[in-house]
Enzyme design. Structure first.
Site: not given
Ligand code: CA2
Length: 184
Positions: A57, A115, A122, A135
């Site tokens: 991320y 997901h 909705d 994302h």
């Molecule tokens: O890629 C994305 O933006 C997601 O929406 C991020 C979600 C994940 O469940 C999706 O599949 C894709 C998760 C966000 C979690 O973010 C964190 C960031 C730093 C540390 C832990 C979690």
């Protein structure tokens, strides 16, 4: 062959010169168009951005994302109303609020709820506001359970894999969809 002549409107034609603002009608003010507002909605765990998993991320924080969105929106004369919640119901309430407040568009990263949540899907369909899904990571290059997105189905466009720059790109795409040009 006889043709019906083109008819001009019969009512009075009133023109308004902005240079004379306020207009010279006693007690009457022209309505001022307020800046369009877009809702930037981030879902569960996105408050943790920049604290863990930088390989997936990046290093930017949620505050960085929200600053980027505010700056990008302002380039189009728009205001970004940025919200984050870890609760599905609260995210739905924010989407409903966007309709009540007549917001022009929605940018949504619903995190893991993308997901799983038919309810979020909705809500987005229900408010009928042009929506772009974002994302940060490329969900299609990750686990198969991330490959399907219910929120993408309710959006006119979806972006993934651009890091937080995806939010900037999404706002540009939303402005184009709304016919709002960049300010010079
Ligand atoms: O890629 C994305 O933006 C997601 O929406 C991020 C979600 C994940 O469940 C999706 O599949 C894709 C998760 C966000 C979690 O973010 C964190 C960031 C730093 C540390 C832990 C979690």
């Amino acid at each position: 062959m006889f043709k019906t002549p083109l008819r001009l409107p019969l009512g009075p034609v009133v023109t308004y010169n902005p240079a004379t603002n306020p207009p010279p009608f006693a007690g009457i003010r022209m309505a001022q168009a307020s800046a369009p507002t877009i809702l930037v909605l981030n879902g569960p765990n996105l408050n943790l951005l920049g604290t863990r998993e930088p390989e997936t991320y990046g290093h930017a924080t949620l505050a960085d994302v929200e600053k980027l969105c505010a700056e990008t929106a302002s380039q189009f004369g728009m205001t970004a109303d940025c919200r984050q919640s870890n609760r599905e119901g609260e995210l739905i309430d924010f989407i409903h609020e966007a309709r009540v407040k007549k917001m022009a568009g929605i940018i949504i990263n619903a995190g893991g709820y993308s997901h799983t949540s038919i309810a979020l899907h909705d809500a987005l369909v229900g408010v009928n506001i042009p929506t772009v899904e974002v994302h940060i990571s490329n969900i299609h290059a990750r686990e198969s359970f991330r490959h399907h997105s219910f929120t993408a189905m309710a959006a006119f466009a979806s972006l993934c894999g651009f890091g937080i720059d995806g939010y900037r790109l999404a706002i540009n795409g939303l402005a184009a969809k709304l016919g709002i040009p960049a300010k010079s």
